[in-house]
Design a protein around this motif. Structure first.
Motif, PDB file in Angstrom:
ATOM      1  N   PHE A  74       0.831  -1.207   0.000  1.00 36.16           N
ATOM      2  CA  PHE A  74       0.000   0.000   0.000  1.00 36.16           C
ATOM      3  C   PHE A  74       0.866   1.259   0.000  1.00 36.16           C
ATOM      4  O   PHE A  74       0.664   2.180  -0.812  1.00 36.16           O
ATOM      5  CB  PHE A  74      -0.931  -0.017   1.210  1.00 36.16           C
ATOM      6  CG  PHE A  74      -1.844   1.171   1.304  1.00 36.16           C
ATOM      7  CD1 PHE A  74      -2.714   1.480   0.273  1.00 36.16           C
ATOM      8  CD2 PHE A  74      -1.850   1.974   2.439  1.00 36.16           C
ATOM      9  CE1 PHE A  74      -3.565   2.582   0.360  1.00 36.16           C
ATOM     10  CE2 PHE A  74      -2.694   3.063   2.534  1.00 36.16           C
ATOM     11  CZ  PHE A  74      -3.554   3.369   1.495  1.00 36.16           C
ATOM     12  N   LEU A  75       1.849   1.305   0.917  1.00 36.94           N
ATOM     13  CA  LEU A  75       2.717   2.479   1.003  1.00 36.94           C
ATOM     14  C   LEU A  75       3.574   2.632  -0.254  1.00 36.94           C
ATOM     15  O   LEU A  75       3.804   3.749  -0.738  1.00 36.94           O
ATOM     16  CB  LEU A  75       3.607   2.373   2.239  1.00 36.94           C
ATOM     17  CG  LEU A  75       2.887   2.482   3.583  1.00 36.94           C
ATOM     18  CD1 LEU A  75       3.864   2.235   4.728  1.00 36.94           C
ATOM     19  CD2 LEU A  75       2.231   3.848   3.738  1.00 36.94           C
ATOM     20  N   TYR A  76       4.027   1.516  -0.792  1.00 34.82           N
ATOM     21  CA  TYR A  76       4.859   1.516  -1.997  1.00 34.82           C
ATOM     22  C   TYR A  76       4.088   2.074  -3.188  1.00 34.82           C
ATOM     23  O   TYR A  76       4.564   2.964  -3.904  1.00 34.82           O
ATOM     24  CB  TYR A  76       5.328   0.086  -2.257  1.00 34.82           C
ATOM     25  CG  TYR A  76       6.151  -0.127  -3.498  1.00 34.82           C
ATOM     26  CD1 TYR A  76       7.224   0.689  -3.817  1.00 34.82           C
ATOM     27  CD2 TYR A  76       5.877  -1.211  -4.339  1.00 34.82           C
ATOM     28  CE1 TYR A  76       7.993   0.461  -4.944  1.00 34.82           C
ATOM     29  CE2 TYR A  76       6.643  -1.447  -5.471  1.00 34.82           C
ATOM     30  CZ  TYR A  76       7.699  -0.615  -5.769  1.00 34.82           C
ATOM     31  OH  TYR A  76       8.458  -0.840  -6.887  1.00 34.82           O
ATOM     32  N   THR A  77       2.875   1.564  -3.400  1.00 35.91           N
ATOM     33  CA  THR A  77       2.075   2.037  -4.530  1.00 35.91           C
ATOM     34  C   THR A  77       1.655   3.492  -4.350  1.00 35.91           C
ATOM     35  O   THR A  77       1.598   4.257  -5.320  1.00 35.91           O
ATOM     36  CB  THR A  77       0.829   1.156  -4.737  1.00 35.91           C
ATOM     37  OG1 THR A  77       0.097   1.071  -3.510  1.00 35.91           O
ATOM     38  CG2 THR A  77       1.215  -0.248  -5.184  1.00 35.91           C
ATOM     39  N   LEU A  78       1.370   3.892  -3.098  1.00 37.13           N
ATOM     40  CA  LEU A  78       1.023   5.287  -2.848  1.00 37.13           C
ATOM     41  C   LEU A  78       2.190   6.219  -3.162  1.00 37.13           C
ATOM     42  O   LEU A  78       2.006   7.306  -3.725  1.00 37.13           O
ATOM     43  CB  LEU A  78       0.608   5.476  -1.392  1.00 37.13           C
ATOM     44  CG  LEU A  78      -0.832   5.138  -1.008  1.00 37.13           C
ATOM     45  CD1 LEU A  78      -1.083   5.549   0.442  1.00 37.13           C
ATOM     46  CD2 LEU A  78      -1.833   5.807  -1.919  1.00 37.13           C
ATOM     47  N   ALA A  79       3.401   5.789  -2.793  1.00 38.57           N
ATOM     48  CA  ALA A  79       4.581   6.608  -3.063  1.00 38.57           C
ATOM     49  C   ALA A  79       4.796   6.777  -4.566  1.00 38.57           C
ATOM     50  O   ALA A  79       5.053   7.888  -5.052  1.00 38.57           O
ATOM     51  CB  ALA A  79       5.812   5.972  -2.420  1.00 38.57           C
ATOM     52  N   VAL A  80       4.672   5.682  -5.309  1.00 37.03           N
ATOM     53  CA  VAL A  80       4.828   5.760  -6.766  1.00 37.03           C
ATOM     54  C   VAL A  80       3.711   6.608  -7.371  1.00 37.03           C
ATOM     55  O   VAL A  80       3.946   7.424  -8.269  1.00 37.03           O
ATOM     56  CB  VAL A  80       4.841   4.351  -7.392  1.00 37.03           C
ATOM     57  CG1 VAL A  80       4.922   4.442  -8.917  1.00 37.03           C
ATOM     58  CG2 VAL A  80       6.005   3.535  -6.848  1.00 37.03           C
ATOM     59  N   LEU A  81       2.492   6.439  -6.878  1.00 43.55           N
ATOM     60  CA  LEU A  81       1.366   7.243  -7.362  1.00 43.55           C
ATOM     61  C   LEU A  81       1.633   8.727  -7.134  1.00 43.55           C
ATOM     62  O   LEU A  81       1.387   9.553  -8.030  1.00 43.55           O
ATOM     63  CB  LEU A  81       0.081   6.827  -6.636  1.00 43.55           C
ATOM     64  CG  LEU A  81      -1.155   7.695  -6.897  1.00 43.55           C
ATOM     65  CD1 LEU A  81      -1.560   7.633  -8.356  1.00 43.55           C
ATOM     66  CD2 LEU A  81      -2.312   7.260  -5.996  1.00 43.55           C
ATOM     67  N   GLY A  82       2.142   9.078  -5.968  1.00 44.66           N
ATOM     68  CA  GLY A  82       2.440  10.481  -5.682  1.00 44.66           C
ATOM     69  C   GLY A  82       3.450  11.059  -6.656  1.00 44.66           C
ATOM     70  O   GLY A  82       3.293  12.184  -7.148  1.00 44.66           O
ATOM     71  N   ILE A  83       4.492  10.290  -6.960  1.00 41.50           N
ATOM     72  CA  ILE A  83       5.518  10.752  -7.906  1.00 41.50           C
ATOM     73  C   ILE A  83       4.919  10.921  -9.298  1.00 41.50           C
ATOM     74  O   ILE A  83       5.180  11.913  -9.994  1.00 41.50           O
ATOM     75  CB  ILE A  83       6.698   9.764  -7.934  1.00 41.50           C
ATOM     76  CG1 ILE A  83       7.417   9.763  -6.576  1.00 41.50           C
ATOM     77  CG2 ILE A  83       7.673  10.112  -9.047  1.00 41.50           C
ATOM     78  CD1 ILE A  83       8.454   8.668  -6.430  1.00 41.50           C
ATOM     79  N   VAL A  84       4.114   9.952  -9.716  1.00 37.35           N
ATOM     80  CA  VAL A  84       3.510  10.000 -11.051  1.00 37.35           C
ATOM     81  C   VAL A  84       2.543  11.184 -11.164  1.00 37.35           C
ATOM     82  O   VAL A  84       2.536  11.899 -12.177  1.00 37.35           O
ATOM     83  CB  VAL A  84       2.774   8.680 -11.361  1.00 37.35           C
ATOM     84  CG1 VAL A  84       1.932   8.803 -12.628  1.00 37.35           C
ATOM     85  CG2 VAL A  84       3.782   7.547 -11.532  1.00 37.35           C
ATOM     86  N   VAL A  85       1.732  11.405 -10.131  1.00 33.02           N
ATOM     87  CA  VAL A  85       0.792  12.524 -10.165  1.00 33.02           C
ATOM     88  C   VAL A  85       1.529  13.856 -10.217  1.00 33.02           C
ATOM     89  O   VAL A  85       1.167  14.762 -10.983  1.00 33.02           O
ATOM     90  CB  VAL A  85      -0.145  12.479  -8.936  1.00 33.02           C
ATOM     91  CG1 VAL A  85      -0.957  13.768  -8.820  1.00 33.02           C
ATOM     92  CG2 VAL A  85      -1.086  11.285  -9.040  1.00 33.02           C
ATOM     93  N   LEU A  86       2.580  14.001  -9.418  1.00 32.68           N
ATOM     94  CA  LEU A  86       3.376  15.231  -9.436  1.00 32.68           C
ATOM     95  C   LEU A  86       3.964  15.464 -10.823  1.00 32.68           C
ATOM     96  O   LEU A  86       3.920  16.587 -11.357  1.00 32.68           O
ATOM     97  CB  LEU A  86       4.482  15.146  -8.391  1.00 32.68           C
ATOM     98  CG  LEU A  86       5.440  16.351  -8.323  1.00 32.68           C
ATOM     99  CD1 LEU A  86       4.675  17.617  -7.971  1.00 32.68           C
ATOM    100  CD2 LEU A  86       6.555  16.095  -7.323  1.00 32.68           C
TER     101      LEU A  86
END
Length: 343
Positions: free
Chosen positions: A185-197
């Motif tokens: 969960f934390l891993y995918t959220l971190a990648v999602l945050g980078i992609v959204v930014l």
């Protein structure tokens, strides 16, 4: 009408203020949705332990939907074969792990993104030579070819049985993928945050504005000196790479890759998600991914035999009463709450 900067000529180009809001993310609705999604993520992390794995799946779907929205909503390139890049990213990580012993997760993401981007470069040159129905058919043809290759290459891909035995090393050598799904969960959220930014910065840039200009009037953009084909190909490659990253995350968090990651139905599903949230609105695509994923999970649990019927009914109602997607409803709500600002 309001003036916006054009990347090709360095001059001001008049575009409707609505499109400025869509492209640049200056709408109050975007901030509201972003805040709600962040709060939902924090609430799931703190109080939703049983839903960590589901949350990881939702985050992956959000990345995939965002990759398609960049292509469809901003550049106006419609595709029915984007699952080919998602599946390639998943198979890249799976094959690297099972056959090559490459289990490091972060480098696996980069490898998957690069592989999908290269395929996007090779196929995009041909896809972008066509328009309309021909473009749709060509994307479907490429997706069908890759699907059949994966199905027949059983010694490498596992064929219809799927690729099993995918091993993922701890992130940074410290964080194992546990059975509860916290790391995932934390891993995918971190990648999602980078992609959204990355996506927000790109769509707010002159490059992102030029994509909207191409979608609205390709001839005019060519007339002011924009290399239309080059920009369309570049966003096609970027979109493919992001879809590959989403597929890689799926393989890493589930430690399994099946042919369904390449299936045509997945391409259609992600288009529905983008339309549901609001095409051309990054936060709309993210909201659509969350709503679609949660309803799909709940409806399939409540009515395993006929859940597609209820999902279809729900989507029909939303399309009828919110033709601009869910973010259009948020826009209307914001306008009702702040009528003076809306004017």
């Amino acid at each position: 009408m309001s003036a916006t900067y054009n990347a090709a000529s360095g001059t001001g180009v008049s575009t409707p203020s609505t499109w400025r809001g869509l492209a640049m993310g200056r709408s109050g609705s975007d901030l509201v949705i972003a805040s709600l999604l962040v709060l939902a993520g924090l609430a799931t992390l703190l109080f939703g332990e049983p839903y960590w794995l589901l949350g990881a799946q939702v985050a992956i779907t959000m990345i995939f939907a965002l990759s398609v929205d960049l292509l469809v909503g901003f550049a106006g390139i419609v595709t029915l074969g984007h699952a080919v890049f998602f599946g390639l990213g998943a198979y890249t990580v799976g094959i690297a792990s099972v056959h090559l012993g490459w289990t490091e997760p972060l480098s696996g993401l980069l490898l998957a993104g690069a592989s999908a981007g290269l395929l996007g470069l090779g196929t995009g040159v041909l896809v972008l030579r066509t328009k309309g129905l021909g473009q749709l058919m060509l994307t479907m043809a490429f997706a069908s070819l890759v699907y059949e290759i994966a199905n027949r290459a059983k010694p490498v891909t596992g064929g219809a049985d799927g690729l099993q035995g995918v091993i993922v090393a701890p992130i940074f050598g410290l964080f194992d993928f546990d059975i509860f799904g916290l790391t995932a969960f934390l891993y995918t959220l971190a990648v999602l945050g980078i992609v959204v930014l990355f996506a927000v910065l790109m769509t707010r840039s002159p490059y992102g504005r030029s994509l909207v200009g191409i979608r609205e009037n390709r001839v005019r953009m060519q007339a002011i000196g924009t290399n239309v084909q080059q920009r369309l190909l570049s966003i096609y490659v970027v979109s493919a790479a992001l879809a590959g990253v989403a597929g890689a995350l799926l393989a890493q968090t589930s430690q399994f890759v099946g042919l369904n990651a390449l299936h045509f139905g997945l391409s259609g599903e992600v288009l529905i998600i983008v339309a549901l949230g609001g095409a051309g609105r990054l936060w709309g695509a993210l909201l659509g991914a969350v709503v679609f994923s949660l309803f799909k999970d709940r409806l399939s649990a409540l009515d395993p035999a006929y859940w597609y019927f209820w999902l279809g009914l729900l989507l029909a109602v939303i399309v009828l009463f919110a033709p601009k997607g869910l973010i259009g409803l948020v826009d209307r709500l914001m306008a009702a709450l702040h009528p003076k600002e809306a004017q």
